[in-house]
Design a protein around this motif. Structure first.
Motif, PDB file in Angstrom:
ATOM      1  N   GLY A 192       0.811  -1.184   0.000  1.00 33.62           N
ATOM      2  CA  GLY A 192       0.000   0.000   0.000  1.00 33.62           C
ATOM      3  C   GLY A 192       0.850   1.241   0.000  1.00 33.62           C
ATOM      4  O   GLY A 192       1.582   1.491  -0.899  1.00 33.62           O
ATOM      5  N   ARG A 193       0.763   1.954   1.049  1.00 31.76           N
ATOM      6  CA  ARG A 193       1.558   3.185   1.174  1.00 31.76           C
ATOM      7  C   ARG A 193       2.975   2.835   1.624  1.00 31.76           C
ATOM      8  O   ARG A 193       3.155   1.999   2.480  1.00 31.76           O
ATOM      9  N   ASN A 194       3.954   3.446   1.031  1.00 30.12           N
ATOM     10  CA  ASN A 194       5.330   3.103   1.385  1.00 30.12           C
ATOM     11  C   ASN A 194       5.749   3.761   2.709  1.00 30.12           C
ATOM     12  O   ASN A 194       5.185   4.770   3.128  1.00 30.12           O
ATOM     13  N   GLN A 213       2.132  16.965   6.874  1.00 30.67           N
ATOM     14  CA  GLN A 213       1.535  17.293   5.577  1.00 30.67           C
ATOM     15  C   GLN A 213       0.996  16.028   4.914  1.00 30.67           C
ATOM     16  O   GLN A 213       1.571  14.959   5.058  1.00 30.67           O
ATOM     17  N   HIS A 214      -0.099  16.166   4.179  1.00 35.26           N
ATOM     18  CA  HIS A 214      -0.689  15.055   3.429  1.00 35.26           C
ATOM     19  C   HIS A 214      -0.300  15.250   1.964  1.00 35.26           C
ATOM     20  O   HIS A 214      -0.866  16.103   1.277  1.00 35.26           O
ATOM     21  N   LEU A 215       0.677  14.481   1.508  1.00 38.53           N
ATOM     22  CA  LEU A 215       1.258  14.699   0.194  1.00 38.53           C
ATOM     23  C   LEU A 215       0.302  14.440  -0.962  1.00 38.53           C
ATOM     24  O   LEU A 215       0.524  14.925  -2.069  1.00 38.53           O
ATOM     25  N   ALA A 216      -0.780  13.729  -0.729  1.00 35.12           N
ATOM     26  CA  ALA A 216      -1.770  13.507  -1.783  1.00 35.12           C
ATOM     27  C   ALA A 216      -2.464  14.804  -2.167  1.00 35.12           C
ATOM     28  O   ALA A 216      -3.086  14.890  -3.224  1.00 35.12           O
ATOM     29  N   ASN A 217      -2.348  15.846  -1.344  1.00 39.06           N
ATOM     30  CA  ASN A 217      -2.958  17.141  -1.666  1.00 39.06           C
ATOM     31  C   ASN A 217      -2.234  17.856  -2.800  1.00 39.06           C
ATOM     32  O   ASN A 217      -2.785  18.771  -3.405  1.00 39.06           O
ATOM     33  N   LEU A 222      16.023  17.586  -8.572  1.00 36.08           N
ATOM     34  CA  LEU A 222      14.631  17.214  -8.782  1.00 36.08           C
ATOM     35  C   LEU A 222      13.797  18.332  -8.162  1.00 36.08           C
ATOM     36  O   LEU A 222      13.991  18.666  -6.998  1.00 36.08           O
ATOM     37  N   LEU A 223      12.924  18.930  -8.919  1.00 36.52           N
ATOM     38  CA  LEU A 223      12.130  20.046  -8.410  1.00 36.52           C
ATOM     39  C   LEU A 223      11.177  19.566  -7.312  1.00 36.52           C
ATOM     40  O   LEU A 223      10.826  18.392  -7.267  1.00 36.52           O
ATOM     41  N   PRO A 224      10.766  20.453  -6.414  1.00 32.07           N
ATOM     42  CA  PRO A 224       9.949  20.040  -5.271  1.00 32.07           C
ATOM     43  C   PRO A 224       8.683  19.279  -5.645  1.00 32.07           C
ATOM     44  O   PRO A 224       8.358  18.266  -5.014  1.00 32.07           O
ATOM     45  N   ASP A 225       7.959  19.718  -6.670  1.00 38.75           N
ATOM     46  CA  ASP A 225       6.740  19.006  -7.056  1.00 38.75           C
ATOM     47  C   ASP A 225       7.059  17.603  -7.569  1.00 38.75           C
ATOM     48  O   ASP A 225       6.338  16.646  -7.278  1.00 38.75           O
ATOM     49  N   ALA A 226       8.155  17.462  -8.291  1.00 38.46           N
ATOM     50  CA  ALA A 226       8.566  16.141  -8.784  1.00 38.46           C
ATOM     51  C   ALA A 226       9.027  15.254  -7.622  1.00 38.46           C
ATOM     52  O   ALA A 226       8.760  14.050  -7.616  1.00 38.46           O
ATOM     53  N   LEU A 227       9.692  15.847  -6.647  1.00 30.45           N
ATOM     54  CA  LEU A 227      10.121  15.085  -5.473  1.00 30.45           C
ATOM     55  C   LEU A 227       8.905  14.539  -4.726  1.00 30.45           C
ATOM     56  O   LEU A 227       8.890  13.372  -4.317  1.00 30.45           O
ATOM     57  N   ILE A 228       7.890  15.371  -4.582  1.00 30.23           N
ATOM     58  CA  ILE A 228       6.659  14.927  -3.923  1.00 30.23           C
ATOM     59  C   ILE A 228       6.012  13.799  -4.723  1.00 30.23           C
ATOM     60  O   ILE A 228       5.562  12.798  -4.157  1.00 30.23           O
ATOM     61  N   GLN A 229       5.996  13.921  -6.042  1.00 33.39           N
ATOM     62  CA  GLN A 229       5.428  12.852  -6.877  1.00 33.39           C
ATOM     63  C   GLN A 229       6.227  11.567  -6.729  1.00 33.39           C
ATOM     64  O   GLN A 229       5.651  10.485  -6.631  1.00 33.39           O
ATOM     65  N   LEU A 265       7.871  10.638  -4.106  1.00 32.99           N
ATOM     66  CA  LEU A 265       7.501  10.112  -2.784  1.00 32.99           C
ATOM     67  C   LEU A 265       6.164   9.393  -2.849  1.00 32.99           C
ATOM     68  O   LEU A 265       6.012   8.292  -2.310  1.00 32.99           O
ATOM     69  N   ARG A 266       5.192  10.013  -3.482  1.00 28.71           N
ATOM     70  CA  ARG A 266       3.859   9.428  -3.564  1.00 28.71           C
ATOM     71  C   ARG A 266       3.859   8.116  -4.330  1.00 28.71           C
ATOM     72  O   ARG A 266       3.124   7.194  -3.992  1.00 28.71           O
ATOM     73  N   LEU A 267       4.688   8.024  -5.361  1.00 26.11           N
ATOM     74  CA  LEU A 267       4.752   6.810  -6.169  1.00 26.11           C
ATOM     75  C   LEU A 267       5.649   5.740  -5.554  1.00 26.11           C
ATOM     76  O   LEU A 267       5.663   4.609  -6.020  1.00 26.11           O
ATOM     77  N   GLY A 268       6.420   6.117  -4.532  1.00 29.06           N
ATOM     78  CA  GLY A 268       7.317   5.158  -3.894  1.00 29.06           C
ATOM     79  C   GLY A 268       8.530   4.818  -4.737  1.00 29.06           C
ATOM     80  O   GLY A 268       9.071   3.720  -4.635  1.00 29.06           O
ATOM     81  N   LEU A 269       8.960   5.759  -5.574  1.00 29.87           N
ATOM     82  CA  LEU A 269      10.118   5.502  -6.433  1.00 29.87           C
ATOM     83  C   LEU A 269      11.394   5.449  -5.598  1.00 29.87           C
ATOM     84  O   LEU A 269      11.526   6.183  -4.616  1.00 29.87           O
ATOM     85  N   PRO A 270      12.335   4.616  -5.983  1.00 31.70           N
ATOM     86  CA  PRO A 270      13.590   4.496  -5.213  1.00 31.70           C
ATOM     87  C   PRO A 270      14.517   5.689  -5.435  1.00 31.70           C
ATOM     88  O   PRO A 270      14.360   6.440  -6.385  1.00 31.70           O
ATOM     89  N   GLY A 271      15.475   5.837  -4.529  1.00 29.98           N
ATOM     90  CA  GLY A 271      16.522   6.841  -4.673  1.00 29.98           C
ATOM     91  C   GLY A 271      16.173   8.225  -4.166  1.00 29.98           C
ATOM     92  O   GLY A 271      16.935   9.164  -4.388  1.00 29.98           O
ATOM     93  N   ILE A 272      15.070   8.376  -3.505  1.00 28.38           N
ATOM     94  CA  ILE A 272      14.653   9.702  -3.048  1.00 28.38           C
ATOM     95  C   ILE A 272      15.640  10.276  -2.041  1.00 28.38           C
ATOM     96  O   ILE A 272      15.997  11.451  -2.107  1.00 28.38           O
TER      97      ILE A 272
END
Length: 134
Positions: free
Chosen positions: A10-12, A24-28, A47-54, A56-63
């Motif tokens: 589910g959520r990482n 903060q609720h990143l889904a917002n 990585l721009l802040p909005d892309a970093l949040i995306q 995180l939300r997708l659970g991509l590695p290397g954040i």
């Protein structure tokens, strides 16, 4: 730096930690890019802040290997301009805290050797002083 955070079904875990630490609720975030457009340091970020949040939300590695949250000065321009009311500076601070805590409990600044202090990212010292001074 490698991360020990596992991505579950589910959520990482990293997303959960960031949301718990930042409040903060990143889904917002709807990826409008306003945060990046207003950031005085956006050109230096990998990585721009909005892309970093995306990511995180997708659970991509290397954040946690990114430099974006270390470059963030915490000036709150992104947070002030966010149409969804996200405090992006707090999200960046949460990521810094997670990175610094990866090795377990850390000693007080007075217990660190001068050479070790020089190796720390400056924003980590600034954030520590902000949190620990009254």
């Amino acid at each position: 730096m490698t991360t020990s955070i596992r991505i579950g079904s589910g959520r990482n875990e990293l997303l959960q930690k960031v949301e718990a630490l930042s409040g903060q609720h990143l889904a917002n975030c709807y990826q409008c890019g306003t945060c990046a457009a207003g950031c005085p340091f956006h050109q230096a970020m990998d990585l721009l802040p909005d892309a970093l949040i995306q990511h995180l939300r997708l659970g991509l590695p290397g954040i946690l290997e990114r430099q974006t949250f270390w470059i963030c000065a915490g000036c709150d321009t992104c947070s002030d301009r966010c149409p969804r009311g996200l405090d992006i500076a707090r999200i960046m601070e949460a990521l810094r805290q997670i990175c610094l805590r990866e090795g377990g409990d850390h000693p007080a600044l007075t217990q660190l050797e001068r050479a070790d202090l020089g190796a720390l990212p400056p924003i980590a010292l600034v954030a520590s002083m902000r949190r620990n001074s009254g």
